[in-house]
Scaffold this active site. Sequence first.
Site, PDB file in Angstrom:
ATOM      1  N   PRO A  25       0.835  -1.204   0.000  1.00  0.00           N
ATOM      2  CA  PRO A  25       0.000   0.000   0.000  1.00  0.00           C
ATOM      3  C   PRO A  25       0.870   1.255   0.000  1.00  0.00           C
ATOM      4  CG  PRO A  25       0.056  -1.014   2.185  1.00  0.00           C
ATOM      5  CD  PRO A  25       0.749  -1.961   1.252  1.00  0.00           C
ATOM      6  N   ALA A  59      -3.571   3.249   1.833  1.00  0.00           N
ATOM      7  CA  ALA A  59      -4.397   3.383   3.031  1.00  0.00           C
ATOM      8  C   ALA A  59      -5.660   4.159   2.653  1.00  0.00           C
ATOM      9  CB  ALA A  59      -3.630   4.120   4.115  1.00  0.00           C
ATOM     10  N   GLN A 102      -6.483  -1.485   1.525  1.00  0.00           N
ATOM     11  CA  GLN A 102      -5.988  -1.322   2.901  1.00  0.00           C
ATOM     12  C   GLN A 102      -6.926  -0.346   3.613  1.00  0.00           C
ATOM     13  OE1 GLN A 102      -2.439   0.921   4.073  1.00  0.00           O
ATOM     14  NE2 GLN A 102      -1.754  -0.859   5.242  1.00  0.00           N
ATOM     15  N   TYR A 185      -0.721   4.159  13.361  1.00  0.00           N
ATOM     16  CA  TYR A 185      -2.065   4.676  13.130  1.00  0.00           C
ATOM     17  C   TYR A 185      -3.040   4.084  14.159  1.00  0.00           C
ATOM     18  CZ  TYR A 185       0.230   6.675   9.142  1.00  0.00           C
ATOM     19  OH  TYR A 185       1.102   7.400   8.368  1.00  0.00           O
ATOM     20  N   ARG A 233      -2.189  -5.658   8.615  1.00  0.00           N
ATOM     21  CA  ARG A 233      -0.781  -5.268   8.565  1.00  0.00           C
ATOM     22  C   ARG A 233      -0.410  -4.779   9.957  1.00  0.00           C
ATOM     23  NH1 ARG A 233       2.777  -1.144   4.684  1.00  0.00           N
ATOM     24  NH2 ARG A 233       3.877  -2.918   3.828  1.00  0.00           N
ATOM     25  N   LEU A 304      12.590  -2.897   2.240  1.00  0.00           N
ATOM     26  CA  LEU A 304      13.868  -2.979   1.524  1.00  0.00           C
ATOM     27  C   LEU A 304      14.142  -4.364   0.956  1.00  0.00           C
ATOM     28  CD1 LEU A 304      16.246  -0.514   3.410  1.00  0.00           C
ATOM     29  CD2 LEU A 304      15.139  -0.246   1.188  1.00  0.00           C
ATOM     30  N   ARG A 327       8.880   0.859  -2.632  1.00  0.00           N
ATOM     31  CA  ARG A 327       9.759   1.752  -3.400  1.00  0.00           C
ATOM     32  C   ARG A 327      10.394   1.085  -4.614  1.00  0.00           C
ATOM     33  NH1 ARG A 327      12.640   3.647   2.013  1.00  0.00           N
ATOM     34  NH2 ARG A 327      12.135   1.464   2.411  1.00  0.00           N
TER      35      ARG A 327
HETATM   36  C1  FNR Z   1       4.296   3.817   2.003  1.00  0.00           C
HETATM   37  N1  FNR Z   1       4.010   2.909   3.019  1.00  0.00           N
HETATM   38  C2  FNR Z   1       2.685   2.716   3.411  1.00  0.00           C
HETATM   39  N2  FNR Z   1       2.364   1.724   4.289  1.00  0.00           N
HETATM   40  C3  FNR Z   1       1.083   1.452   4.588  1.00  0.00           C
HETATM   41  O1  FNR Z   1       0.821   0.538   5.363  1.00  0.00           O
HETATM   42  N3  FNR Z   1       0.078   2.186   4.018  1.00  0.00           N
HETATM   43  C4  FNR Z   1       0.323   3.206   3.149  1.00  0.00           C
HETATM   44  O2  FNR Z   1      -0.610   3.808   2.602  1.00  0.00           O
HETATM   45  C5  FNR Z   1       1.673   3.523   2.872  1.00  0.00           C
HETATM   46  N4  FNR Z   1       2.004   4.576   2.060  1.00  0.00           N
HETATM   47  C6  FNR Z   1       3.280   4.667   1.525  1.00  0.00           C
HETATM   48  C7  FNR Z   1       3.560   5.560   0.478  1.00  0.00           C
HETATM   49  C8  FNR Z   1       4.802   5.568  -0.131  1.00  0.00           C
HETATM   50  C9  FNR Z   1       5.057   6.481  -1.301  1.00  0.00           C
HETATM   51  C10 FNR Z   1       5.823   4.702   0.344  1.00  0.00           C
HETATM   52  C11 FNR Z   1       7.188   4.666  -0.306  1.00  0.00           C
HETATM   53  C12 FNR Z   1       5.570   3.867   1.408  1.00  0.00           C
HETATM   54  C13 FNR Z   1       5.022   1.940   3.475  1.00  0.00           C
HETATM   55  C14 FNR Z   1       5.211   0.835   2.444  1.00  0.00           C
HETATM   56  O3  FNR Z   1       4.022   0.092   2.247  1.00  0.00           O
HETATM   57  C15 FNR Z   1       6.342  -0.130   2.851  1.00  0.00           C
HETATM   58  O4  FNR Z   1       5.990  -0.789   4.032  1.00  0.00           O
HETATM   59  C16 FNR Z   1       7.676   0.592   3.054  1.00  0.00           C
HETATM   60  O5  FNR Z   1       7.899   1.549   2.048  1.00  0.00           O
HETATM   61  C17 FNR Z   1       8.821  -0.395   3.082  1.00  0.00           C
HETATM   62  O6  FNR Z   1       8.862  -1.139   1.892  1.00  0.00           O
HETATM   63  P1  FNR Z   1       9.900  -0.773   0.687  1.00  0.00           P
HETATM   64  O7  FNR Z   1       9.574   0.600   0.172  1.00  0.00           O
HETATM   65  O8  FNR Z   1      11.282  -0.824   1.273  1.00  0.00           O
HETATM   66  O9  FNR Z   1       9.645  -1.850  -0.344  1.00  0.00           O
END
Ligand code: FNR
Length: 359
Positions: A25, A59, A102, A185, A233, A304, A327
């Site tokens: 998400p 979210a 989500q 949250y 989550r 990551l 990402r």
């Molecule tokens: C997020 N992340 C995130 N997590 C979540 O539970 N709900 C959300 O809406 C969001 N929004 C969000 C926006 C953006 C632009 C990023 C980069 C990240 C966290 C994301 O889901 C994830 O858990 C983390 O970014 C770690 O994973 P990566 O980026 O290392 O693959």
Amino acid sequence: MSSPALFQPLRLDGLELENRIIVAPMCQYSARDGEATDWHMMHLGQLAMSGSGLLTLEATAVSPEARITHGDLGLWDDGTERALAKVLDAVRDYAPVPICIQIAHAGRKASSEAPWRGGQQVAPDSPHGWLTEAPSPLAHAEGEVAPRMLDREDMKRIRDGFAATARRAARLGIEAAEIHAAHGYLLHQFLSPLANRRSDEYGGSLENRMRFPLEVFDAVREAFPAGNPVWARVSATDWVEEGWEVEQTIAFTQALKARGAAAIHVSTGGVSPRQKIAIGPGYQVPFAERVRAATDLVTIAVGLITEPRQAEAILVEGKADAVSLARALLYDPRWPWHAAAELGARVRAPKQYWRSQPH
Ligand code: FNR
């Protein structure tokens, strides 16, 4: 060559994913009054073509005050439902992939600026601000306006809001629902002793702190069609001493499993600015591994995970059942195509791109 674990199907209740790569998400802060916009069409459109097995929506707020920012996506009335229907119908027409919503409430971390504007709290009397609500009247960070403490009626309203959003999601044909109980949250605020100082049956002991999140889970599970998977989550640790930690996460996961959760999505952190996170490749995977070993529930690892062979090893070594990427998929929306090429598998691509994959 045996076919890679990353491209084995995964069953979640009645839903079968074609592979084990999940789009995490990702909030876009680009909705208008909770309604999805053309940005969502572009953003979700490209991710739907990524070849991932499941596309998770950002979210999605259960009410206006549940939003992190006033630009958050919502699903709380007919207008927000219509706007999301338009985007999802187009995405499905051209790039069918199972979709997970989500469902979220930001609690005391609501009423904020978008991250690209600094992410700070917006004062309740500003045009795009409001008074936040939380288990206890404790501000997230120093200098912020403290939230209003939720009473039992408020909690019923919020629980019913999660269920109503789940019903609207089902009407939109969304196949799966993830309850956001991570990243500091609202539901994480109930779980963590750092944010929950209640003295009623929703605070104090672990059992009491889990009570409201579990009630929300039950309400969503009941509202969502049988066979369509629901899970949560979680943040497996607050990265703060005296905070929520992995043993409690295991207890919470066991309770969710007993109530019919189809999986657990293991992230960390977010409830306290005092957190000290040891960041590195796959830094949250050890938490997923512990939760999976203790609960034997389908476990999604995140954080990551950026390389195909890294993702494959996580699955082969039994640390998780699926990986979720954020990402890496923004950086390379064809990550699953590249992973398939590297590991010796294939992904589904839109017919218009029929000549696109190596063979
Ligand atoms: C997020 N992340 C995130 N997590 C979540 O539970 N709900 C959300 O809406 C969001 N929004 C969000 C926006 C953006 C632009 C990023 C980069 C990240 C966290 C994301 O889901 C994830 O858990 C983390 O970014 C770690 O994973 P990566 O980026 O290392 O693959």
